[in-house]
Scaffold this active site. Structure first.
Site, PDB file in Angstrom:
ATOM      1  N   SER A   9       1.037  -1.142   0.079  1.00 41.56           N
ATOM      2  CA  SER A   9      -0.042  -0.081   0.002  1.00 41.56           C
ATOM      3  C   SER A   9       1.032   1.233   0.172  1.00 41.56           C
ATOM      4  CB  SER A   9      -1.043  -0.019   1.076  1.00 41.56           C
ATOM      5  OG  SER A   9      -2.027   0.937   1.044  1.00 41.56           O
TER       6      SER A   9
ATOM      7  N   HIS B 253      -8.006  -0.157  -0.751  1.00 45.79           N
ATOM      8  CA  HIS B 253      -7.769  -1.425  -1.631  1.00 45.79           C
ATOM      9  C   HIS B 253      -9.159  -2.060  -2.277  1.00 45.79           C
ATOM     10  CE1 HIS B 253      -3.595  -0.610  -0.982  1.00 45.79           C
ATOM     11  NE2 HIS B 253      -3.974  -0.698   0.177  1.00 45.79           N
TER      12      HIS B 253
END
Length: 307
Positions: A86, A195
């Site tokens: 991430s 996400h």
């Protein structure tokens, strides 16, 4: 025996994480450079109050990752590859020479702002441990609606998955998962639904900001945890960084790939050890810089280099 540096994402943050960085000239310079870009002292972002903010968390993880990697590499053997989960992808891109640190600071501040503004409350992420994707996916599909959105967001290991969505939807999936045999269903310290498709619009806005940024071909192997591929093309890396907030994390596949191309030592940058635990079943050696002295890590890197 090449070394892979790994960079954690949100959820790894700790109060005082920037103040705990080593007393090293390159760390001092990195903190000063971040402060110059922000127009304020970056050290003020790592107290408990600021770390309730998505923006501060992401800035702290970026700075901690870049500063730690620079200090480690300046005094020791080289690394050969990088991978970030991430927000960790931004630190990885900086260390690989694909993205300037100043641009990364500006982009990460914008990234955190866009994510927080999109979902200021009522959303987040939950870790589901003990069942695999074949068991979890139908449970998520049974709950996911426009009113109760929920998605599988992170594929961290075979039975370590993370869902993202609204509070009510995640609570329902958690109940179903525990009834189906999951060991744990626990909220993680992330205040936005990362996400998944809920952040498509925010990712598109961030991608527009990359028009003003130059991304270069990396000097280290850059493994994308969104694509589960090694990326070399600056255009692909740009897209990867801009879009990763809205794409599932495929960490397990990415680490399998890194091992398949002979990465043998995985070294996790501060502040945590979650990625190290995920790497240990696959790598001959996986260590966290928060748990081992820097000089000891350099010895391991030297051995890997010599081997």
């Amino acid at each position: 025996m090449p070394t892979l540096l790994t960079f954690p994402g949100q959820g790894a943050q700790r109060t005082g994480m920037l103040h705990a960085l080593p007393d090293h000239a390159v760390v001092t310079r990195t903190l000063a450079d971040a402060s110059d870009v922000l127009g304020e002292d970056v050290l003020r972002h790592d107290d408990a109050g600021h770390l309730a903010s998505t923006v501060s968390v992401q800035l702290c993880l970026l700075v901690a990752g870049v500063a730690s990697a620079r200090a480690l590499l300046e005094d020791g053997p080289p690394a050969h590859g990088v991978a970030g989960l991430s927000i960790g992808a931004y630190a990885a891109a900086v260390v690989a020479g694909a993205l300037s640190f100043a641009d990364a600071v500006r982009l990460v501040k914008l990234r955190g702002t866009l994510m927080a503004e999109a979902y200021p409350r009522g959303y987040g992420m939950t870790a589901i441990l003990g069942i695999d994707v074949g068991q979890l996916a139908p449970l998520v599909a049974s709950v996911n609606t426009v009113q109760t959105p929920v998605f599988i967001a992170n594929y961290n290991a075979d039975t370590q998955l993370v869902i993202a969505g609204s509070d009510d939807a995640m609570a329902r999936v958690s109940e179903l998962a525990l009834a189906a045999g999951a060991r744990t269903a626990q909220r993680v310290a992330i205040a936005v639904p990362s996400h998944c498709a809920l952040l498509d619009d925010a990712a598109a806005r961030l991608q527009s900001a990359f028009a003003e940024v130059t991304v270069k071909r990396p000097t280290l192997r850059y493994f994308s945890a969104s694509a589960a591929r090694e990326l070399r093309d600056p255009v692909r890396i740009t897209e990867d960084l801009a879009r990763n907030m809205a794409l599932p994390v495929r960490w397990h596949e990415t680490m399998l790939l890194a091992r398949a191309v002979d990465m043998d030592l995985a070294v996790e940058m501060p502040p945590g050890n979650v990625l190290t635990k995920l790497c240990q079943p696959m790598f001959p050696q996986a260590v966290a810089l928060t748990e081992m002295r820097g000089d000891s890590v350099r010895v391991l890197m030297g051995r890997a280099q010599d081997g």
